[in-house]
Write a protein that holds these residues in place. Structure first.
Motif, short mmCIF file in Angstrom:
data_model
loop_
_atom_site.label_atom_id
_atom_site.label_comp_id
_atom_site.label_asym_id
_atom_site.label_seq_id
_atom_site.Cartn_x
_atom_site.Cartn_y
_atom_site.Cartn_z
N GLY A 155 43.58 34.49 33.18
CA GLY A 155 44.49 35.55 32.99
C GLY A 155 45.91 34.59 33.42
O GLY A 155 45.83 33.68 33.86
N THR A 156 46.88 35.52 33.06
CA THR A 156 48.36 35.09 33.39
C THR A 156 48.85 36.30 34.40
O THR A 156 48.51 37.39 34.20
CB THR A 156 49.20 34.74 32.30
OG1 THR A 156 49.37 35.92 31.65
CG2 THR A 156 48.63 33.47 31.54
N PRO A 157 50.09 35.85 35.07
CA PRO A 157 50.62 36.99 35.80
C PRO A 157 50.72 38.24 34.76
O PRO A 157 50.93 39.19 35.38
CB PRO A 157 51.98 36.52 36.49
CG PRO A 157 51.35 34.98 36.54
CD PRO A 157 50.63 34.55 35.29
N ASP A 158 51.39 37.94 33.49
CA ASP A 158 51.82 39.03 32.55
C ASP A 158 50.54 39.48 31.93
O ASP A 158 50.51 40.62 31.71
CB ASP A 158 52.74 38.26 31.67
CG ASP A 158 53.93 37.92 32.30
OD1 ASP A 158 54.47 38.27 33.06
OD2 ASP A 158 54.57 36.96 31.66
N LYS A 159 49.57 38.78 31.93
CA LYS A 159 48.21 39.35 31.14
C LYS A 159 47.08 38.89 32.03
O LYS A 159 46.46 38.08 31.80
CB LYS A 159 48.28 38.66 29.82
CG LYS A 159 47.23 39.34 28.98
CD LYS A 159 47.57 39.01 27.57
CE LYS A 159 46.27 39.78 26.70
NZ LYS A 159 45.55 38.96 25.71
N LEU A 160 46.80 39.82 32.95
CA LEU A 160 45.81 39.47 34.12
C LEU A 160 44.40 39.83 33.32
O LEU A 160 44.23 40.57 32.50
CB LEU A 160 45.91 40.26 35.09
CG LEU A 160 47.03 40.31 36.28
CD1 LEU A 160 46.86 41.52 37.36
CD2 LEU A 160 47.14 38.99 36.82
N HIS A 161 43.39 39.20 33.60
CA HIS A 161 41.88 39.26 33.27
C HIS A 161 41.58 40.61 33.83
O HIS A 161 42.15 40.77 35.29
CB HIS A 161 41.12 38.18 33.64
CG HIS A 161 39.81 38.20 33.42
ND1 HIS A 161 38.74 39.07 34.04
CD2 HIS A 161 39.11 37.51 32.42
CE1 HIS A 161 37.74 38.86 33.52
NE2 HIS A 161 37.84 38.06 32.60
#
Ligand code: FES
Ligand code: FES
Length: 216
Positions: free
Chosen positions: A126-132
């Motif tokens: 995931g990314t900080p904007d789109k967490l897993h």
């Protein structure tokens, strides 16, 4: 034993001790052979090899010393420092990544053994904007303190749910003829290779249970 004999014995012992200390300080021929060098000879350059990996969905080509671990290839060659080095000897789980769908300790395997493999690190989940969902659950349940073990914990946790979904038994699975249940004992056993020195274990279990969608 008279005084002369005693002095003689002491002198012999001192000489023997000095000789063995000198022997220990001088590199042996065997040690020089092991490193491929002899005195006055420059060390041989390391043997390198090309390896192609698909890391977090991207094709990556590397030329690495054949002794490079997958962990070091990720961190030092690809600069993916989310995967952590804790013990570097398979005891802590900080270096856990997912290779071809299975979690492994990346410190215990060589990069060149995984030519063509798909590797997922914490950066690929995931990314900080789109967490897993597992990352979001760790945040929600305070599943970390210092955070050092967390990337490995999260990669392991994602794989643990996958293993249970696939019906892969663990050491504490009671009935091997039916699918393992999502119990707290199953989760703790399967996560037991990931050490957290901050002791966030119960919150980690809560996070995993939430993502599983089932009650432990
Ligand atoms: S760094 Fe790999 S298990 Fe500890
Ligand atoms: S959160 Fe600090 S070691 Fe696990």
């Amino acid at each position: 034993m008279d005084e002369l004999d005693i002095n003689h014995t002491r002198r012999d012992l001192l000489i023997a001790g000095a000789l063995s200390a000198t022997a220990a300080a001088v590199p042996s021929v065997a040690a020089a052979q092991a490193t491929g060098t002899t005195r006055n000879e420059t060390p041989r350059p390391p043997v390198t090899s090309k390896v192609a990996l698909i890391v977090n969905g991207k094709q990556r080509e590397l030329n690495v010393d054949t002794r490079t671990t997958l962990l070091d290839a990720l961190r030092e060659n690809l600069h993916l420092t989310g995967t952590k080095k804790g013990c570097d000897q398979g005891q802590c789980g900080a270096c856990t990544v997912i290779v071809d769908g299975r979690r492994i300790n990346s410190c215990l395997t060589l990069a060149v053994m995984h030519n063509g493999a798909e590797v997922t690190t914490i950066e690929g989940l995931g990314t900080p904007d789109k967490l897993h969902p597992m990352q979001a659950a760790f945040v929600k349940h305070d599943g970390y303190q210092c955070g050092y073990c967390t990337p490995g914990q999260i990669c392991s946790a994602v794989s643990v749910l996958d293993e249970i979904r696939k019906g892969i038994p663990s050491h504490v699975t009671g009935d091997l003829t039916t699918a393992p249940l999502l119990t707290e004992a199953e989760i703790r056993e399967r996560m037991s290779g990931n050490i957290c020195r901050c002791g966030a274990y119960s919150n980690i279990v809560d996070a995993i249970v939430e993502v599983s969608g089932r009650k432990a």
